[in-house]
Design an enzyme around this catalytic site. Sequence first.
Site, PDB file in Angstrom:
ATOM      1  N   GLY A  53       0.872  -1.178   0.000  1.00 56.46           N
ATOM      2  CA  GLY A  53       0.000   0.000   0.000  1.00 56.46           C
ATOM      3  C   GLY A  53       0.903   1.220   0.000  1.00 56.46           C
ATOM      4  N   GLN A 198      -5.699  -8.912  -2.143  1.00 59.38           N
ATOM      5  CA  GLN A 198      -5.735  -7.866  -1.106  1.00 59.38           C
ATOM      6  C   GLN A 198      -7.174  -7.610  -0.638  1.00 59.38           C
ATOM      7  OE1 GLN A 198      -3.866  -7.695  -3.850  1.00 59.38           O
ATOM      8  NE2 GLN A 198      -2.017  -6.502  -3.557  1.00 59.38           N
ATOM      9  N   ASP A 239      -1.475   4.545  -6.277  1.00 58.96           N
ATOM     10  CA  ASP A 239      -0.046   4.365  -6.000  1.00 58.96           C
ATOM     11  C   ASP A 239       0.779   5.515  -6.548  1.00 58.96           C
ATOM     12  OD1 ASP A 239      -1.289   1.521  -5.976  1.00 58.96           O
ATOM     13  OD2 ASP A 239       0.566   1.471  -4.799  1.00 58.96           O
ATOM     14  N   ASN A 249      -3.029   2.452 -10.090  1.00 61.52           N
ATOM     15  CA  ASN A 249      -3.506   1.740  -8.899  1.00 61.52           C
ATOM     16  C   ASN A 249      -3.522   0.253  -9.226  1.00 61.52           C
ATOM     17  OD1 ASN A 249      -4.539   1.869  -6.158  1.00 61.52           O
ATOM     18  ND2 ASN A 249      -6.475   1.178  -7.000  1.00 61.52           N
TER      19      ASN A 249
HETATM   20  O1  MRU Z   1       0.579  -4.126  -4.467  1.00 62.18           O
HETATM   21  P1  MRU Z   1      -0.009  -3.345  -3.322  1.00 62.18           P
HETATM   22  O2  MRU Z   1      -0.852  -4.175  -2.433  1.00 62.18           O
HETATM   23  O3  MRU Z   1       1.034  -2.528  -2.606  1.00 62.18           O
HETATM   24  O4  MRU Z   1      -0.974  -2.312  -4.038  1.00 62.18           O
HETATM   25  C1  MRU Z   1      -1.718  -1.431  -3.243  1.00 62.18           C
HETATM   26  C2  MRU Z   1      -2.663  -0.613  -4.029  1.00 62.18           C
HETATM   27  O5  MRU Z   1      -2.709  -0.653  -5.242  1.00 62.18           O
HETATM   28  C3  MRU Z   1      -3.510   0.353  -3.256  1.00 62.18           C
HETATM   29  O6  MRU Z   1      -4.760   0.494  -3.865  1.00 62.18           O
HETATM   30  C4  MRU Z   1      -2.810   1.703  -3.248  1.00 62.18           C
HETATM   31  O7  MRU Z   1      -1.498   1.576  -2.774  1.00 62.18           O
HETATM   32  C5  MRU Z   1      -3.519   2.690  -2.413  1.00 62.18           C
HETATM   33  S1  MRU Z   1      -3.317   2.269  -0.714  1.00 62.18           S
HETATM   34  C6  MRU Z   1      -3.928   3.439   0.293  1.00 62.18           C
END
Ligand code: MRU
Length: 347
Positions: A53, A198, A239, A249
Amino acid sequence: MESPRHDSVRAIRWCGDALELLDQRQLPDHEVWLRLHTVAEVSDAIRDMVVRGAPAIGITAAFGIVLAVRRRRASDGGAWREGVEEDLQHLLRSRPTAVNLRWAIEGARALLDRAEGDIEERLERWARGVHDEDIAANRRMGELGAALIEKGGVVLTHCNTGSLATGGYGTALGVIRSAWSAGRVRRVFADETRPWLQGSRLTAWELVRDGIPVELIADGAAAHLMRTEGVSWVIVGADRIAANGDTANKIGTYQAAIAARHHGVRFMVVAPTSTIDLTIAGGDGIPIEKRGGEEVLGCGGRRVAAEGAEAWNPVFDVTPAELIDAIVTERGVVERPSTEGIMRLFR
Ligand code: MRU
């Protein structure tokens, strides 16, 4: 300040001499905390998704830098800055898409460049501040985003954007928490979010724990859900947001945005301004992380695909700004995002 309801989870703990992380790879089956003492351990934890995240990665990196500076000053004498720079480069390579990592590193560099007084103490105070400010930003975004949702809202979210993905409370999930507490939302749907799950592993765990009912759907069910269940908003995190509002994202966000526009469902991105990258004009410039094919070929650590099959596994995608109705930040809401609207946040 009174602590908002539906907000019990924290996944990052600074202990003064070590960083503790709730191991997100093991949720929801096991709640295991890992204790990290070095920046190398912190880089590995980010790469291996013990913590994930975008905002949570930035906060973790900030505490990792505190550990790096302490160790280098103790071991490298007058050359400690060169050693720290090596550590920062290593940290930066741990995951490429979430810009919050670079944001934290640049913040620490600026502080180190002004190194006067007790640098270790000032750096630690800064890292704690990064954590606290993220939670405050999330609460503010929660209020701003919830105000956009009409009473009786039905919302769909993607990936995990909650307390696990941030310092606490969450971005998109923070808006859902606030809207739920205010009685504005009557149903919350969450994509399971293949391949890493997730949604089903983390978002469902957080919401169930905080007493917010959640209904999981297969990612492929999103368009049908919008057509049949009266979804009013799709609410996601980010992201990295380019200067024109294009938003990277979790993979699957883009197709949810296309389906939302087709069905007249509004699409909200919720992210702190630390997720906006003004050095990138549009989404084509955002680096997209690819991870190992085994994530797609298997499920729950067990291979499910036919032997011999291979996989293509980009873990983020870019939603063009024209498909986004609102970007909610702690500094305000940008409706129908454009470069002009994004720049207004920084004036
Ligand atoms: O691969 P991840 O689990 O790190 O990806 C996370 C995401 O894509 C979230 O939607 C994004 O980081 C926003 S978190 C507040």
